[in-house]
Structure formats: C-alpha cells, structure tokens
Design a protein around this motif. Structure first.
Motif, PDB file in Angstrom:
ATOM      1  N   GLU A   7     -24.946  24.043  14.631  1.00 11.55           N
ATOM      2  CA  GLU A   7     -26.008  23.307  15.310  1.00 11.55           C
ATOM      3  C   GLU A   7     -27.307  24.103  15.276  1.00 11.55           C
ATOM      4  OE1 GLU A   7     -27.323  24.776  18.122  1.00 11.55           O
ATOM      5  OE2 GLU A   7     -25.793  26.338  18.149  1.00 11.55           O
ATOM      6  N   GLY A  15     -30.975  24.406  17.730  1.00 12.04           N
ATOM      7  CA  GLY A  15     -31.781  23.955  18.852  1.00 12.04           C
ATOM      8  C   GLY A  15     -31.142  24.054  20.218  1.00 12.04           C
ATOM      9  N   GLY A  20     -36.857  18.722  22.924  1.00 15.03           N
ATOM     10  CA  GLY A  20     -36.276  18.203  21.695  1.00 15.03           C
ATOM     11  C   GLY A  20     -34.759  18.170  21.734  1.00 15.03           C
ATOM     12  N   VAL A  46     -29.400  19.495  17.242  1.00 19.46           N
ATOM     13  CA  VAL A  46     -28.975  18.800  16.031  1.00 19.46           C
ATOM     14  C   VAL A  46     -27.806  19.551  15.408  1.00 19.46           C
ATOM     15  CG1 VAL A  46     -29.664  18.015  13.726  1.00 19.46           C
ATOM     16  CG2 VAL A  46     -31.293  17.918  15.632  1.00 19.46           C
ATOM     17  N   SER A  91     -27.076  14.244  16.550  1.00 18.96           N
ATOM     18  CA  SER A  91     -27.897  14.972  17.514  1.00 18.96           C
ATOM     19  C   SER A  91     -27.588  14.517  18.927  1.00 18.96           C
ATOM     20  CB  SER A  91     -29.391  14.771  17.215  1.00 18.96           C
ATOM     21  OG  SER A  91     -29.768  13.417  17.412  1.00 18.96           O
ATOM     22  N   SER A 144     -24.123  20.228  22.663  1.00 12.32           N
ATOM     23  CA  SER A 144     -24.071  20.805  21.322  1.00 12.32           C
ATOM     24  C   SER A 144     -22.720  20.519  20.667  1.00 12.32           C
ATOM     25  CB  SER A 144     -24.303  22.314  21.378  1.00 12.32           C
ATOM     26  OG  SER A 144     -25.575  22.622  21.894  1.00 12.32           O
ATOM     27  N   LYS A 170     -30.908  22.896  10.846  1.00 12.60           N
ATOM     28  CA  LYS A 170     -32.219  23.485  11.116  1.00 12.60           C
ATOM     29  C   LYS A 170     -33.336  22.679  10.463  1.00 12.60           C
ATOM     30  CE  LYS A 170     -35.405  26.680  11.931  1.00 12.60           C
ATOM     31  NZ  LYS A 170     -36.101  26.702  13.253  1.00 12.60           N
ATOM     32  N   ARG A 182     -33.755  19.323  12.293  1.00 14.64           N
ATOM     33  CA  ARG A 182     -34.381  19.458  13.612  1.00 14.64           C
ATOM     34  C   ARG A 182     -35.861  19.793  13.486  1.00 14.64           C
ATOM     35  NH1 ARG A 182     -35.973  22.427  17.840  1.00 14.64           N
ATOM     36  NH2 ARG A 182     -35.518  21.428  19.864  1.00 14.64           N
ATOM     37  N   ASP A 183     -36.214  20.676  12.560  1.00 14.35           N
ATOM     38  CA  ASP A 183     -37.625  21.009  12.369  1.00 14.35           C
ATOM     39  C   ASP A 183     -38.431  19.767  11.987  1.00 14.35           C
ATOM     40  OD1 ASP A 183     -37.186  23.636  13.012  1.00 14.35           O
ATOM     41  OD2 ASP A 183     -37.341  24.405  10.959  1.00 14.35           O
TER      42      ASP A 183
END
Length: 217
Positions: free
Chosen positions: A41, A43, A49, A52, A95, A110, A164, A167-168
C-alpha cells in the motif's frame, strides 16, 4: 485444508539487503504455491487523501528490470516501471477513502484496500506475499507477511510502485479540486506548508479527521 507458509524469521535479517529478487516467489512455487501475488500500500501516513493498495502477479519470464521499493526510486523511474508492470503483469488496484480511514482506522483501512486489490486480480493467486507484519484478512488463499517485503520481493516491490504512482496521481488531481492545500507537492503529508494551509483554510473533505492535528478530542 489450506497450506500455511511459515512466518518470517529474525534470522532473515542477519544480512545486508541488496534489493528485491524472485527468491521468495521461487520458494513458494517449490512448496506448491503458484501463482504468487505481491501486495503493498501507499499513503498510511498523510493527513489527507486515500490509502491506495495494489496486488501484482509478475510474469516470471518477463520481470521488468529495476524493480525496487518505490521509496528508493525517482518519480520518473517509478512512472516508467509502472507502465512496464501494467504491460507485463496481472495488476489490481483498490483504495480506502479518508472517510473509510476515519471509520475503520488506518491499519484496518489499509488491509481492507489490500484485500480488495487481491480480490480484483483476474487470476486467482495461490498465495499472497504482503509487505509488513500483517496479512489482509478475508482473502481466499494463504498469505505470508514479509517484513521489509518491498526490499526483498520483486512482486511486493512492483505492488509498491503501482500503489505509489496511482496515489500520487490521485493527489495531483486532488490538488486541482482543492488548490489551497498544495496536494500535488506533498501528496497530503503533514508538511509545514500543508499544516499552515489547514490553519488558514480549515479542513477539506479529503482530510483524515481522525489524524492529529485535525482530530478534535
């Protein structure tokens, strides 16, 4: 009866990690577990936010070179590997929203995102390699928690990269919706600029109200 994999042994860490490889997956295959999926995961720590998760089944004959813990890679390298992973592997992404995080707590949210990413794979894995100390509950196959897994298993490393990058990208979009907070620059983490923006503008719907300093005790 489900086969069970042994947990990690502390002895595994009596050496210097040199980067992830396919050895854990090969061990699983020799023990009758195939295919193998890695999950991770991105985040857990931010103030805003989603968290993810991704699950990835690599093609052992076509593993993208350079896979590593996403935190050890530049943004451009993550992006290029992300595209290669999608082209060569079976991938699923899920997510948990800030509201879900507040309702469940970050660990459970998560693990739930990881569970849903596993269930979304188009090929059912025989075993899950999960980064960290916990295996997501509610999966239909055995799981093995792999401490420092994104630095040891290429399957987990691939999942960390996918999670990553996704999520970004989500936080970059969030920055367009809520421009006061600078989400594209810090991805929701508690930087000084982000905390100052919260003090000035208050919280938005993407903030995790169960996290300090947002939590009202």
């Amino acid at each position: 009866m489900k086969k069970r994999m042994p947990p990690d042994s502390p002895a595994l860490f009596d050496f210097q990690l040199t980067g992830p490889d396919f050895s854990i997956e090969t061990e699983c295959q020799k023990q009758g577990f195939w295919p193998v999926a890695g999950t991770d995961e991105a985040g857990r720590g931010p103030l805003a936010g989603p968290v993810v998760a991704a699950a990835v089944i690599l093609d052992p004959n076509n593993i993208p070179p350079g896979l590593n813990d996403s935190k050890q890679l530049s943004k451009s390298k993550r992006e290029s590997l992300f595209e290669l992973i999608l082209k060569t592997s079976i991938v699923s992404i899920a997510s948990s929203s800030p509201t879900r995080i507040d309702d469940m707590n970050i660990l459970r949210a998560s693990l739930d995102a990881m569970r849903r990413s596993i269930l979304g794979l188009t090929t059912s894995p025989a075993i899950i390699l999960a980064d960290g100390r916990d295996v997501p509950p509610g999966i239909a196959c055995p799981g093995r928690a792999v401490i420092k897994g994104d630095a040891r298993s290429v399957s987990i490393a691939a999942a960390s990269i996918v999670a990553k990058v996704m999520r970004d990208r989500m936080m970059e979009q969030a920055g367009e919706l809520f421009p006061h907070y600078g989400f594209a620059g810090h991805a929701g983490y508690g930087t000084a600029a982000h905390r100052q923006a919260i003090e000035q503008h208050g919280a938005c719907p993407l903030h995790r109200m169960s996290f300090r300093p947002l939590r009202q005790d």
